[in-house]
Design an enzyme around this catalytic site. Structure first.
Site, PDB file in Angstrom:
ATOM      1  N   GLY A  36       0.788  -1.231   0.000  1.00 31.66           N
ATOM      2  CA  GLY A  36       0.000   0.000   0.000  1.00 31.66           C
ATOM      3  C   GLY A  36       0.819   1.280   0.000  1.00 31.66           C
ATOM      4  O   GLY A  36       0.348   2.313   0.466  1.00 31.66           O
ATOM      5  N   SER A  37       2.036   1.232  -0.591  1.00 30.33           N
ATOM      6  CA  SER A  37       2.829   2.474  -0.575  1.00 30.33           C
ATOM      7  C   SER A  37       2.204   3.523  -1.495  1.00 30.33           C
ATOM      8  O   SER A  37       2.255   4.716  -1.193  1.00 30.33           O
ATOM      9  CB  SER A  37       4.292   2.196  -0.938  1.00 30.33           C
ATOM     10  OG  SER A  37       4.430   1.838  -2.288  1.00 30.33           O
ATOM     11  N   ASN A  38       1.616   3.110  -2.591  1.00 30.66           N
ATOM     12  CA  ASN A  38       0.926   4.088  -3.452  1.00 30.66           C
ATOM     13  C   ASN A  38      -0.312   4.642  -2.750  1.00 30.66           C
ATOM     14  O   ASN A  38      -0.621   5.828  -2.867  1.00 30.66           O
ATOM     15  CB  ASN A  38       0.551   3.459  -4.796  1.00 30.66           C
ATOM     16  CG  ASN A  38       1.703   3.500  -5.778  1.00 30.66           C
ATOM     17  OD1 ASN A  38       2.050   4.558  -6.293  1.00 30.66           O
ATOM     18  ND2 ASN A  38       2.316   2.348  -6.016  1.00 30.66           N
ATOM     19  N   MET A  51      -4.340  -6.465  -7.239  1.00 31.79           N
ATOM     20  CA  MET A  51      -3.878  -7.479  -8.179  1.00 31.79           C
ATOM     21  C   MET A  51      -4.970  -8.483  -8.561  1.00 31.79           C
ATOM     22  O   MET A  51      -4.698  -9.662  -8.760  1.00 31.79           O
ATOM     23  CB  MET A  51      -2.651  -8.200  -7.598  1.00 31.79           C
ATOM     24  CG  MET A  51      -1.497  -7.270  -7.258  1.00 31.79           C
ATOM     25  SD  MET A  51      -0.965  -6.195  -8.613  1.00 31.79           S
ATOM     26  CE  MET A  51       0.125  -7.308  -9.485  1.00 31.79           C
ATOM     27  N   ARG A  52      -6.206  -8.020  -8.682  1.00 33.11           N
ATOM     28  CA  ARG A  52      -7.283  -8.879  -9.185  1.00 33.11           C
ATOM     29  C   ARG A  52      -7.775  -8.312 -10.512  1.00 33.11           C
ATOM     30  O   ARG A  52      -7.910  -7.077 -10.654  1.00 33.11           O
ATOM     31  CB  ARG A  52      -8.483  -8.940  -8.212  1.00 33.11           C
ATOM     32  CG  ARG A  52      -8.159  -9.331  -6.799  1.00 33.11           C
ATOM     33  CD  ARG A  52      -7.456 -10.643  -6.660  1.00 33.11           C
ATOM     34  NE  ARG A  52      -8.186 -11.771  -7.209  1.00 33.11           N
ATOM     35  CZ  ARG A  52      -7.652 -12.982  -7.374  1.00 33.11           C
ATOM     36  NH1 ARG A  52      -6.398 -13.201  -7.042  1.00 33.11           N
ATOM     37  NH2 ARG A  52      -8.368 -13.959  -7.876  1.00 33.11           N
ATOM     38  N   ILE A  53      -8.056  -9.195 -11.451  1.00 30.99           N
ATOM     39  CA  ILE A  53      -8.638  -8.745 -12.719  1.00 30.99           C
ATOM     40  C   ILE A  53     -10.134  -8.552 -12.509  1.00 30.99           C
ATOM     41  O   ILE A  53     -10.802  -9.397 -11.906  1.00 30.99           O
ATOM     42  CB  ILE A  53      -8.323  -9.756 -13.839  1.00 30.99           C
ATOM     43  CG1 ILE A  53      -6.827  -9.682 -14.126  1.00 30.99           C
ATOM     44  CG2 ILE A  53      -9.142  -9.459 -15.087  1.00 30.99           C
ATOM     45  CD1 ILE A  53      -6.351 -10.568 -15.242  1.00 30.99           C
ATOM     46  N   LEU A  54     -10.637  -7.422 -12.966  1.00 32.24           N
ATOM     47  CA  LEU A  54     -12.050  -7.085 -12.761  1.00 32.24           C
ATOM     48  C   LEU A  54     -12.853  -7.383 -14.022  1.00 32.24           C
ATOM     49  O   LEU A  54     -12.343  -7.259 -15.143  1.00 32.24           O
ATOM     50  CB  LEU A  54     -12.166  -5.602 -12.392  1.00 32.24           C
ATOM     51  CG  LEU A  54     -11.435  -5.231 -11.089  1.00 32.24           C
ATOM     52  CD1 LEU A  54     -11.256  -3.718 -10.971  1.00 32.24           C
ATOM     53  CD2 LEU A  54     -12.194  -5.781  -9.880  1.00 32.24           C
ATOM     54  N   HIS A  61       0.082   1.482 -13.201  1.00 31.15           N
ATOM     55  CA  HIS A  61       0.709   0.285 -13.762  1.00 31.15           C
ATOM     56  C   HIS A  61       2.202   0.547 -13.924  1.00 31.15           C
ATOM     57  O   HIS A  61       2.588   1.611 -14.425  1.00 31.15           O
ATOM     58  CB  HIS A  61       0.067  -0.039 -15.117  1.00 31.15           C
ATOM     59  CG  HIS A  61       0.643  -1.263 -15.741  1.00 31.15           C
ATOM     60  ND1 HIS A  61       0.330  -2.535 -15.297  1.00 31.15           N
ATOM     61  CD2 HIS A  61       1.547  -1.424 -16.743  1.00 31.15           C
ATOM     62  CE1 HIS A  61       0.999  -3.424 -16.022  1.00 31.15           C
ATOM     63  NE2 HIS A  61       1.743  -2.774 -16.891  1.00 31.15           N
ATOM     64  N   ASP A  77      -5.181  -2.898 -18.652  1.00 29.21           N
ATOM     65  CA  ASP A  77      -4.116  -1.881 -18.701  1.00 29.21           C
ATOM     66  C   ASP A  77      -4.195  -1.058 -19.986  1.00 29.21           C
ATOM     67  O   ASP A  77      -3.164  -0.604 -20.517  1.00 29.21           O
ATOM     68  CB  ASP A  77      -2.717  -2.536 -18.566  1.00 29.21           C
ATOM     69  CG  ASP A  77      -2.567  -3.275 -17.247  1.00 29.21           C
ATOM     70  OD1 ASP A  77      -3.127  -2.820 -16.241  1.00 29.21           O
ATOM     71  OD2 ASP A  77      -1.893  -4.323 -17.230  1.00 29.21           O
TER      72      ASP A  77
HETATM   73  C1  GAR Z   1       3.205  -0.899  -7.590  1.00 30.02           C
HETATM   74  O1  GAR Z   1       4.484  -0.961  -8.163  1.00 30.02           O
HETATM   75  C2  GAR Z   1       2.150  -0.826  -8.681  1.00 30.02           C
HETATM   76  O2  GAR Z   1       2.549  -0.088  -9.804  1.00 30.02           O
HETATM   77  C3  GAR Z   1       1.995  -2.277  -9.036  1.00 30.02           C
HETATM   78  O3  GAR Z   1       2.036  -2.961  -7.796  1.00 30.02           O
HETATM   79  C4  GAR Z   1       2.846  -2.226  -6.884  1.00 30.02           C
HETATM   80  C5  GAR Z   1       2.081  -2.003  -5.612  1.00 30.02           C
HETATM   81  O4  GAR Z   1       2.890  -1.455  -4.607  1.00 30.02           O
HETATM   82  N1  GAR Z   1       0.759  -2.525  -9.730  1.00 30.02           N
HETATM   83  C6  GAR Z   1       0.603  -3.469 -10.641  1.00 30.02           C
HETATM   84  O5  GAR Z   1       1.472  -4.239 -10.956  1.00 30.02           O
HETATM   85  C7  GAR Z   1      -0.784  -3.513 -11.240  1.00 30.02           C
HETATM   86  N2  GAR Z   1      -0.830  -4.434 -12.342  1.00 30.02           N
HETATM   87  P1  GAR Z   1       2.232  -0.766  -3.341  1.00 30.02           P
HETATM   88  O6  GAR Z   1       1.253  -1.785  -2.735  1.00 30.02           O
HETATM   89  O7  GAR Z   1       3.399  -0.497  -2.439  1.00 30.02           O
HETATM   90  O8  GAR Z   1       1.539   0.475  -3.803  1.00 30.02           O
END
Ligand code: GAR
Length: 199
Positions: free
Chosen positions: A13-15, A91-94, A110, A146
Site C-alpha cells: 500500500g505504498s501508493n 492485483m485482481r482482474i475485474l 501500472h 491496462d
Molecule cells: C506498484 O508498483 C504498482 O505499480 C503495481 O504494484 C505495486 C504495488 O505497490 N501494480 C501493478 O502491478 C498492477 N498491475 P504498493 O502496494 O506499495 O503500492
C-alpha cells in the site's frame, strides 16, 4: 464538496499512502475507504493508523465466482459512495460488468510505460526488451486490461546491470509522485496528462 476516494490494494500500500498523504485539507478529494482483497495486505494497517476506514473482501472463498467477489466488493463500496476509485497495486482482474459500473471514475497505476508491457513482470520484460527507459502509467480503467486512456506517465533511465528489483526500487518513488499528481487533476475533471522524468 470534496470528491470521495476509495483506494483498492492487495499489498504494502505504498501508493495508497502516497495518495492519502497528498489529500490534505485543501485537496479537492478525501479518502473514504481503503479496501483490500486479502487480510495480508500491509496497507490495511497503515490506512487504519491514519484513521481511514478499511474493509477486506477475501477473494479466495469466491474461487471461480468472480462476479460473487465483485458483488461483495460493490457492497463495501456502496456503503461509502465513492466518486473516484483508485486501484493501487490491486492485483485482481475485474470483469467488464464491474468496470462498466465505475467507468470514468476508476484509475489504476501500472509499472510500465503503457501501452508497453501490459500485465505482469513489467520490470523483467522491460530489461529483456533492451529498453533504455522504463516507467509507470496512471490510466483510466476500461474493459481492456491496462488499456484505458493515459492520464500521466513517469519515466526513469535503465542503467547497465539493472535487475528487475533495481528498476522496481527506483520506479516506486516516481509512482508516489505521479499518482497523487494525476489524482489532483482528475478530482477537478482535468484530464491533461502529467509527465514526470528523472535524468
Ligand atoms: C506498484 O508498483 C504498482 O505499480 C503495481 O504494484 C505495486 C504495488 O505497490 N501494480 C501493478 O502491478 C498492477 N498491475 P504498493 O502496494 O506499495 O503500492
Amino acid at each position: 464538496m470534496k470528491k470521495r476516494v476509495a483506494i483498492l490494494i492487495s499489498g504494502g500500500g505504498s501508493n495508497m499512502e502516497a495518495l492519502v498523504r497528498d489529500m490534505d485539507e485543501r485537496h479537492p478529494a478525501e479518502p473514504v475507504l481503503v479496501l483490500a482483497n486479502t487480510a495480508n495486505a500491509g496497507g490495511l494497517a497503515k490506512a487504519a493508523a491514519r484513521g481511514i476506514p478499511t474493509a477486506m473482501v477475501d477473494h479466495r472463498p469466491f474461487k471461480g465466482d468472480r462476479s460473487g467477489f465483485e458483488a461483495a466488493l460493490t457492497e463495501e463500496l456502496k456503503k461509502v459512495a465513492p466518486d473516484i476509485i483508485c486501484l493501487a497495486g490491486f492485483m485482481r482482474i475485474l470483469t467488464p460488468e464491474f468496470i462498466a459500473r465505475w467507468q470514468g471514475k476508476m484509475l489504476n497505476i501500472h509499472p510500465s510505460i503503457l501501452p508497453l508491457f501490459r500485465g505482469l513482470h513489467t520490470h523483467q520484460r522491460a530489461l529483456e526488451a533492451g529498453m533504455a527507459v522504463h516507467g509507470c502509467t496512471v490510466h483510466e480503467v476500461t474493459g481492456e486490461l491496462d488499456g484505458g486512456p493515459i492520464l500521466g506517465q513517469a519515466v526513469i533511465p535503465v542503467k547497465d546491470g539493472d535487475t528487475p528489483d533495481d528498476l522496481a526500487t527506483r520506479l516506486l518513488p516516481m509512482e508516489h509522485k505521479l499518482y497523487p499528481a494525476v489524482l489532483r487533476r482528475f478530482a477537478v475533471s482535468n484530464r491533461e496528462k502529467v509527465t514526470l522524468m528523472v535524468g
